[in-house]
Design an enzyme around this catalytic site. Structure first.
Site, short mmCIF file in Angstrom:
data_model
loop_
_atom_site.label_atom_id
_atom_site.label_comp_id
_atom_site.label_asym_id
_atom_site.label_seq_id
_atom_site.Cartn_x
_atom_site.Cartn_y
_atom_site.Cartn_z
N TYR A 30 -13.32 7.56 -12.23
CA TYR A 30 -13.50 6.26 -11.56
C TYR A 30 -14.24 5.29 -12.48
CZ TYR A 30 -14.55 3.16 -7.56
OH TYR A 30 -14.65 2.11 -6.69
N ASP B 55 3.73 2.06 -4.56
CA ASP B 55 2.78 2.88 -5.30
C ASP B 55 2.50 2.15 -6.61
OD1 ASP B 55 1.43 4.67 -6.88
OD2 ASP B 55 2.82 6.34 -6.55
N VAL B 56 1.28 1.63 -6.75
CA VAL B 56 0.99 0.79 -7.91
C VAL B 56 1.03 1.56 -9.23
CG1 VAL B 56 -0.36 -0.90 -6.60
CG2 VAL B 56 -1.54 1.06 -7.68
N ASP C 180 0.87 -1.18 0.00
CA ASP C 180 0.00 0.00 0.00
C ASP C 180 0.90 1.23 0.00
OD1 ASP C 180 -2.07 2.03 0.82
OD2 ASP C 180 -3.27 0.25 1.23
N THR D 147 -15.47 5.43 0.74
CA THR D 147 -16.86 5.83 0.50
C THR D 147 -17.06 7.31 0.83
OG1 THR D 147 -17.31 3.64 1.39
CG2 THR D 147 -19.20 4.95 0.80
N THR E 85 -16.24 1.98 3.95
CA THR E 85 -14.77 2.11 4.10
C THR E 85 -14.43 3.60 4.02
OG1 THR E 85 -14.19 2.16 1.76
CG2 THR E 85 -14.49 -0.03 2.73
N1 LIG Z 1 -15.94 1.22 -0.68
C1 LIG Z 1 -16.76 1.06 -1.71
O1 LIG Z 1 -17.96 1.41 -1.63
C2 LIG Z 1 -16.26 0.43 -2.98
C3 LIG Z 1 -17.21 0.10 -3.95
C4 LIG Z 1 -16.77 -0.46 -5.15
C5 LIG Z 1 -15.43 -0.69 -5.35
N2 LIG Z 1 -14.54 -0.35 -4.38
C6 LIG Z 1 -13.11 -0.59 -4.66
O2 LIG Z 1 -12.54 -1.35 -3.64
C7 LIG Z 1 -11.14 -1.06 -3.58
C8 LIG Z 1 -10.78 -0.82 -2.13
O3 LIG Z 1 -11.46 0.31 -1.69
P1 LIG Z 1 -11.86 0.56 -0.16
O4 LIG Z 1 -13.27 0.93 -0.17
O5 LIG Z 1 -11.37 -0.53 0.68
O6 LIG Z 1 -11.06 1.92 0.08
P2 LIG Z 1 -9.90 2.33 1.08
O7 LIG Z 1 -9.63 3.77 0.81
O8 LIG Z 1 -10.23 1.89 2.45
O9 LIG Z 1 -8.66 1.44 0.57
C9 LIG Z 1 -7.99 1.73 -0.62
C10 LIG Z 1 -6.51 1.52 -0.37
O10 LIG Z 1 -5.80 1.73 -1.60
C11 LIG Z 1 -4.61 2.39 -1.26
N3 LIG Z 1 -4.02 3.09 -2.39
C12 LIG Z 1 -4.44 4.26 -2.95
N4 LIG Z 1 -3.60 4.64 -3.92
C13 LIG Z 1 -2.63 3.69 -3.97
C14 LIG Z 1 -1.47 3.53 -4.76
N5 LIG Z 1 -1.13 4.44 -5.69
N6 LIG Z 1 -0.70 2.44 -4.56
C15 LIG Z 1 -1.02 1.53 -3.60
N7 LIG Z 1 -2.10 1.64 -2.81
C16 LIG Z 1 -2.89 2.71 -3.00
C17 LIG Z 1 -5.03 3.36 -0.16
O11 LIG Z 1 -3.90 3.86 0.56
C18 LIG Z 1 -5.95 2.52 0.66
O12 LIG Z 1 -5.28 1.83 1.70
C19 LIG Z 1 -10.90 0.10 -4.50
O13 LIG Z 1 -10.37 -0.35 -5.73
C20 LIG Z 1 -12.29 0.67 -4.72
O14 LIG Z 1 -12.40 1.32 -5.95
C21 LIG Z 1 -14.92 0.20 -3.20
#
Ligand SMILES: NC(=O)c1ccc[n+]([C@@H]2O[C@H](COP(=O)([O-])OP(=O)(O)OC[C@H]3O[C@@H](n4cnc5c(N)ncnc54)[C@H](O)[C@@H]3O)[C@@H](O)[C@H]2O)c1
Length: 254
Positions: free
Chosen positions: A157, A65-66, A39, A195, A192
Site C-alpha cells: 500500500y 476493474d481498474v 467499481d 479501514t 470505511t
Molecule cells: N479509509 C481510509 O482510512 C483511507 C485512508 C487513506 C486513503 N484511503 C484511500 O481511499 C480510497 C477509497 O477507500 P475507502 O476507504 O473508501 O475504501 P472502500 O473499500 O470503502 O472503497 C474502495 C472501493 O474500491 C473498489 N475497488 C477495489 N478494487 C477495485 C478494482 N480493481 N477496480 C475498481 N474498483 C475497485 C472497491 O470495490 C470499493 O468499492 C482508496 O484508494 C484508499 O486507499 C482510504
C-alpha cells in the site's frame, strides 16, 4: 443554498461503490455534475447510482476493474459516449491488506500495485484526450498519508500510494501549459470498510503502529470529509492548486 460548481461537467470516478468513492460521487452530483461511477463491487456501485438518481442527480456507470487496461478503455469510452465528454477524473479505487514484510508474496505485491497504481495510470491514459478538450479538466487521485511516509506492515500500500503521488506530480508538471491540473488528496484514517482491512495483529509491534496514529487517539474522518476536499480540488476555486499531495489527517503527518 445548493452550489452548482460542476454544472455541465462530466466526472468519471472509480471505486464509487463504497466509502469515499460513493460520498464523492454523490457530492459531485449534488453540485450539478454528470457522474459516471465505476467499481468492481457491482451492487455497491448500483446503489451509489440509485442514490444519486433518487436525489435528482445524473449518474450512470457500471463494472470496471481498474487493473485491466482494456476494461478501463472500454469504460471511459462508455462514459464519453453516454455523457458527451469527460472533464474530471477521480481515482478512488484502492485496496489495502496489513501483512508483515516477510508475508508479502509477489502475487500480493502485483495485486495491490495493479489496482492502486496501474489503475490510475490506465484511467489517466484513457481519459487524457477528453480531459484536454475545452473546458480543460483535471484529475484528483486519492492517495494516502501512507504515501507520504512509511508505515509498518503496509509494504504494498505504501509503495503504491507513494508512486501514485509522484506520478500525479509528473502529470501536473507535464500538462501545465495545456491547463490540465492533477492533484492528490492524502487521507489519514477514515471510517470505511477499507479501514477494517488494516487492523493491528498480536504479532505486530504496537510501538511502530502507534507512530502512525493521529495526534488525538481515535480521531477518524468520515467519507464526506474527504469528498469535500476532492470536490474542492476539482473545482475552479482550486485553479491555482496543481501537483499537491494534500494531507487530510487531523495533523498526523504535521
Ligand atoms: N479509509 C481510509 O482510512 C483511507 C485512508 C487513506 C486513503 N484511503 C484511500 O481511499 C480510497 C477509497 O477507500 P475507502 O476507504 O473508501 O475504501 P472502500 O473499500 O470503502 O472503497 C474502495 C472501493 O474500491 C473498489 N475497488 C477495489 N478494487 C477495485 C478494482 N480493481 N477496480 C475498481 N474498483 C475497485 C472497491 O470495490 C470499493 O468499492 C482508496 O484508494 C484508499 O486507499 C482510504
Amino acid at each position: 443554498m445548493t452550489r452548482a460548481r460542476f454544472e455541465n461537467r462530466v466526472v468519471y470516478i472509480t471505486g464509487a461503490g463504497s466509502g469515499i468513492g460513493r460520498a464523492t460521487a454523490k457530492l459531485f452530483a449534488s453540485e450539478g455534475a454528470k457522474v459516471f461511477a465505476v467499481d468492481v463491487n457491482d451492487a455497491g456501485n448500483a446503489e451509489t447510482i440509485a442514490q444519486i438518481r433518487s436525489a435528482g442527480g445524473t449518474a450512470d456507470g457500471g463494472h470496471c476493474d481498474v487493473a485491466s487496461k482494456a476494461a478501463v478503455q472500454d469504460s471511459v469510452a462508455a462514459a464519453v459516449s453516454r455523457f458527451g465528454g469527460l472533464n474530471i477524473l477521480v481515482n478512488v479505487a484502492g485496496v489495502v491488506r496489513a501483512l508483515r514484510f516477510e508475508e508479502v508474496a509477489e502475487e500480493e505485491w502485483r495485486r495491490v500495485l495493479s489496482i492502486n497504481l496501474d489503475g490510475a495510470f490506465h484511467t489517466t491514459k484513457a481519459a487524457l484526450e477528453h480531459l484536454l478538450k475545452p473546458p480543460v479538466g483535471n484529475i484528483v487521485n486519492v492517495a494516502s498519508i501512507s504515501g507520504l511516509r512509511g508505515q509498518a506492515y503496509n509494504t504494498t500500500y505504501c509503495a503504491s500510494k507513494a508512486a501514485l503521488i509522484n506520478m500525479t506530480r509528473v502529470i501536473a508538471l507535464e500538462f501545465i501549459s495545456r491547463g490540465l491540473r492533477a492533484n492528490c488528496v492524502c487521507p489519514g484514517g477514515v471510517i470505511t470498510p477499507l479501514t477494517l482491512q488494516f487492523q493491528a495483529r498480536e504479532d505486530f509491534e504496537s510501538s511502530v503502529m502507534a507512530y502512525y496514529m493521529p495526534p488525538v487517539p481515535g480521531l477518524m474522518g468520515q467519507p464526506d470529509d474527504v469528498a469535500h476536499i476532492i470536490t474542492f480540488l476539482a473545482s475552479d476555486e482550486a485553479r491555482m492548486i496543481n501537483g499537491v499531495a494534500l494531507p487530510a489527517d487531523f495533523g498526523t503527518t504535521a
